[in-house]
Design a protein around this motif. Structure first.
Motif, PDB file in Angstrom:
ATOM      1  N   GLU A  77       0.847  -1.199   0.000  1.00 51.57           N
ATOM      2  CA  GLU A  77       0.000   0.000   0.000  1.00 51.57           C
ATOM      3  C   GLU A  77       0.879   1.244   0.000  1.00 51.57           C
ATOM      4  OE1 GLU A  77      -2.455  -0.317   3.411  1.00 51.57           O
ATOM      5  OE2 GLU A  77      -3.201  -2.303   2.826  1.00 51.57           O
ATOM      6  N   LYS A  78       0.253   2.333  -0.377  1.00 56.75           N
ATOM      7  CA  LYS A  78       0.987   3.590  -0.379  1.00 56.75           C
ATOM      8  C   LYS A  78       0.937   4.211   1.012  1.00 56.75           C
ATOM      9  CE  LYS A  78       1.850   6.107  -4.575  1.00 56.75           C
ATOM     10  NZ  LYS A  78       1.276   6.632  -5.785  1.00 56.75           N
ATOM     11  N   ASP A  79       2.082   4.545   1.513  1.00 54.79           N
ATOM     12  CA  ASP A  79       2.143   5.187   2.814  1.00 54.79           C
ATOM     13  C   ASP A  79       1.697   6.640   2.686  1.00 54.79           C
ATOM     14  OD1 ASP A  79       2.939   5.213   5.629  1.00 54.79           O
ATOM     15  OD2 ASP A  79       4.407   6.676   4.940  1.00 54.79           O
ATOM     16  N   ALA A  80       0.751   7.043   3.520  1.00 56.64           N
ATOM     17  CA  ALA A  80       0.165   8.388   3.405  1.00 56.64           C
ATOM     18  C   ALA A  80       1.198   9.483   3.616  1.00 56.64           C
ATOM     19  CB  ALA A  80      -0.957   8.533   4.419  1.00 56.64           C
ATOM     20  N   LYS A  81       2.136   9.232   4.518  1.00 58.12           N
ATOM     21  CA  LYS A  81       3.110  10.280   4.831  1.00 58.12           C
ATOM     22  C   LYS A  81       4.207  10.404   3.774  1.00 58.12           C
ATOM     23  CE  LYS A  81       2.352   9.760   9.767  1.00 58.12           C
ATOM     24  NZ  LYS A  81       2.926   9.447  11.078  1.00 58.12           N
ATOM     25  N   THR A  82       4.845   9.292   3.491  1.00 59.52           N
ATOM     26  CA  THR A  82       5.985   9.343   2.582  1.00 59.52           C
ATOM     27  C   THR A  82       5.572   9.221   1.118  1.00 59.52           C
ATOM     28  OG1 THR A  82       6.338   6.964   2.610  1.00 59.52           O
ATOM     29  CG2 THR A  82       7.404   8.253   4.334  1.00 59.52           C
TER      30      THR A  82
ATOM     31  N   ARG B 190       5.187   6.574  -0.390  1.00 56.52           N
ATOM     32  CA  ARG B 190       5.916   5.447  -0.977  1.00 56.52           C
ATOM     33  C   ARG B 190       5.156   4.165  -0.696  1.00 56.52           C
ATOM     34  NH1 ARG B 190      10.053   6.196  -4.302  1.00 56.52           N
ATOM     35  NH2 ARG B 190      11.072   4.319  -3.476  1.00 56.52           N
ATOM     36  N   TYR B 191       5.402   3.182  -1.556  1.00 56.90           N
ATOM     37  CA  TYR B 191       4.772   1.880  -1.320  1.00 56.90           C
ATOM     38  C   TYR B 191       5.451   1.168  -0.159  1.00 56.90           C
ATOM     39  CZ  TYR B 191       2.133   2.089  -5.692  1.00 56.90           C
ATOM     40  OH  TYR B 191       1.264   2.426  -6.689  1.00 56.90           O
ATOM     41  N   ILE B 192       4.625   0.543   0.683  1.00 64.29           N
ATOM     42  CA  ILE B 192       5.158  -0.278   1.773  1.00 64.29           C
ATOM     43  C   ILE B 192       4.297  -1.528   1.923  1.00 64.29           C
ATOM     44  CG2 ILE B 192       6.095   1.693   3.056  1.00 64.29           C
ATOM     45  CD1 ILE B 192       3.600   1.406   4.874  1.00 64.29           C
ATOM     46  N   SER B 193       4.854  -2.508   2.598  1.00 64.99           N
ATOM     47  CA  SER B 193       4.129  -3.734   2.905  1.00 64.99           C
ATOM     48  C   SER B 193       3.438  -3.562   4.246  1.00 64.99           C
ATOM     49  CB  SER B 193       5.128  -4.893   2.955  1.00 64.99           C
ATOM     50  OG  SER B 193       4.516  -6.067   3.396  1.00 64.99           O
ATOM     51  N   ARG B 194       2.117  -3.704   4.267  1.00 58.98           N
ATOM     52  CA  ARG B 194       1.383  -3.435   5.506  1.00 58.98           C
ATOM     53  C   ARG B 194       0.547  -4.630   5.969  1.00 58.98           C
ATOM     54  NH1 ARG B 194      -0.966   1.823   4.950  1.00 58.98           N
ATOM     55  NH2 ARG B 194       0.642   2.593   6.345  1.00 58.98           N
TER      56      ARG B 194
ATOM     57  N   GLN C 221      -6.035  -7.891  -5.106  1.00 58.07           N
ATOM     58  CA  GLN C 221      -5.344  -8.234  -3.862  1.00 58.07           C
ATOM     59  C   GLN C 221      -5.101  -9.736  -3.761  1.00 58.07           C
ATOM     60  OE1 GLN C 221      -8.065  -6.316  -1.102  1.00 58.07           O
ATOM     61  NE2 GLN C 221      -6.634  -4.621  -0.782  1.00 58.07           N
ATOM     62  N   GLN C 222      -6.066 -10.513  -4.244  1.00 56.09           N
ATOM     63  CA  GLN C 222      -5.880 -11.964  -4.267  1.00 56.09           C
ATOM     64  C   GLN C 222      -4.663 -12.320  -5.107  1.00 56.09           C
ATOM     65  OE1 GLN C 222      -9.764 -13.362  -5.686  1.00 56.09           O
ATOM     66  NE2 GLN C 222      -9.964 -14.479  -3.750  1.00 56.09           N
ATOM     67  N   PHE C 223      -4.593 -11.709  -6.256  1.00 55.25           N
ATOM     68  CA  PHE C 223      -3.481 -12.000  -7.154  1.00 55.25           C
ATOM     69  C   PHE C 223      -2.150 -11.574  -6.546  1.00 55.25           C
ATOM     70  CE2 PHE C 223      -0.694 -10.993 -10.808  1.00 55.25           C
ATOM     71  CZ  PHE C 223      -0.668 -12.255 -11.388  1.00 55.25           C
ATOM     72  N   GLU C 224      -2.159 -10.451  -5.881  1.00 57.58           N
ATOM     73  CA  GLU C 224      -0.933  -9.980  -5.234  1.00 57.58           C
ATOM     74  C   GLU C 224      -0.440 -10.985  -4.194  1.00 57.58           C
ATOM     75  OE1 GLU C 224      -1.034  -5.952  -3.627  1.00 57.58           O
ATOM     76  OE2 GLU C 224       0.318  -6.590  -2.025  1.00 57.58           O
ATOM     77  N   ILE C 225      -1.359 -11.560  -3.454  1.00 61.21           N
ATOM     78  CA  ILE C 225      -0.981 -12.558  -2.455  1.00 61.21           C
ATOM     79  C   ILE C 225      -0.385 -13.788  -3.122  1.00 61.21           C
ATOM     80  CG2 ILE C 225      -1.901 -14.165  -0.740  1.00 61.21           C
ATOM     81  CD1 ILE C 225      -3.905 -11.950   0.041  1.00 61.21           C
ATOM     82  N   ILE C 226      -0.989 -14.196  -4.220  1.00 65.33           N
ATOM     83  CA  ILE C 226      -0.488 -15.360  -4.953  1.00 65.33           C
ATOM     84  C   ILE C 226       0.929 -15.098  -5.463  1.00 65.33           C
ATOM     85  CG2 ILE C 226      -0.808 -16.729  -7.039  1.00 65.33           C
ATOM     86  CD1 ILE C 226      -3.876 -16.348  -6.586  1.00 65.33           C
ATOM     87  N   VAL C 227       1.142 -13.915  -6.018  1.00 65.40           N
ATOM     88  CA  VAL C 227       2.477 -13.555  -6.505  1.00 65.40           C
ATOM     89  C   VAL C 227       3.477 -13.563  -5.350  1.00 65.40           C
ATOM     90  CG1 VAL C 227       3.871 -11.684  -7.466  1.00 65.40           C
ATOM     91  CG2 VAL C 227       1.640 -12.220  -8.465  1.00 65.40           C
TER      92      VAL C 227
END
Length: 252
Positions: free
Chosen positions: A49-54, A56-60, A74-80
């Motif tokens: 997800e995109k971090d609101a402050k920076t 930048r993308y981060i893993s949350r 999101q399902q596909f992202e988990i599979i990847v």
DNA sequence: AACCAGGACGTGA
DNA sequence: TCACGTCATGGT
């Protein structure tokens, strides 16, 4: 020619108490409760997800939110992620996932259309980029053409999807109560004397958990994540584990 | 500076 | 079925 298959899931603890199939393996549930008390909710599977402050993308992670994933994306992202993390630290997978996201390569169609080198370059941090690139293409094709909930067998028939990855996909991408067994799980059971052989069969260990717990995907999700969290604390390096608070569970 | 990370597959005993 | 080699990057 009746082959007796009942003996398979016999497991004993250090006091030689025998746990058999559906007979209450209270210790498995007790370990879960203790791990949960120790580490609390893990919120797996993490999403980029995109971090609101920076900005930048981060893993949350999302502790106590069991609605995710909500979209096919999101399902596909988990599979990847499940494929990329094979024998690779999650830190490296995060980098690869963020690369894919920034290149707009985190969808089945874009992966299928992407040129090889660009795809490999994106997932490079996660290692094994040649075979993983090929496997991402295969899973993308499958994802586009699939119908309904996938079965375990269906997933296992895809090259690059082994038992642990298949179970991870079922559990975290599709919310199916399919317990995930990894190297940490083996190590934990072995250290606690619940299996005699560190190389015990995958499905035997899987059944041990599934037969000892309520068939609730939320519990399965937390349990596996908790084992990983625990392992990161105690199983670093070659040192002996000091999971004293778990071994206390064996004292009557 | 070796060791290993949220494994899977191919091969030959 | 089982043991072993291979795949690859980067953190500790």
């Amino acid at each position: 020619m009746t082959k007796n298959k009942e003996k398979k899931t016999i497991v004993s603890d250090r006091n030689n108490r025998i746990f058999k199939n559906n007979h209450n393996n209270g210790i498995i549930l007790a370990i879960y409760k203790r791990l949960l008390k120790e580490y609390s909710y893990q919120g797996w599977w993490p999403l980029i997800e995109k971090d609101a402050k920076t900005n930048r993308y981060i893993s949350r992670y999302h502790p106590k939110n069991y609605d995710l994933p909500r979209t096919p994306e999101q399902q596909f992202e988990i599979i990847v992620g499940a494929i990329l993390t094979q024998n690779t630290s999650w830190l490296q997978v995060e980098k690869a996932l963020i690369n894919l996201k920034e290149k707009n390569l985190l969808s089945p169609k874009s992966i299928l259309n992407a040129n090889e080198d660009s795809l490999k370059e994106a997932i490079r941090p996660a290692g094994y980029f040649n075979q993983k690139a090929e496997r991402l293409k295969l899973i993308s094709e499958w994802f586009i053409n699939k119908k309904g909930l996938p079965s375990r067998e269906e997933l296992l028939s895809i090259k690059g999807i082994g038992k642990e990855t298949a179970d991870s996909i079922l559990l975290y991408a599709y919310k199916q109560p399919s317990f995930v067994v990894d190297a940490y799980t083996r190590r934990l059971l072995f250290n606690l004397g619940l299996i005699q052989n560190i190389k015990e069969k995958y499905d035997t260990i899987k059944e041990l958990f599934e037969n000892s717990l309520p068939k609730d995907f939320k519990i399965f999700q937390e349990y596996h994540a908790l084992i990983v969290a625990h392992a990161k604390q105690f199983y670093k390096g070659k040192g002996k584990s000091k999971e004293y608070f778990l071994k206390e569970l064996f004292n009557d």
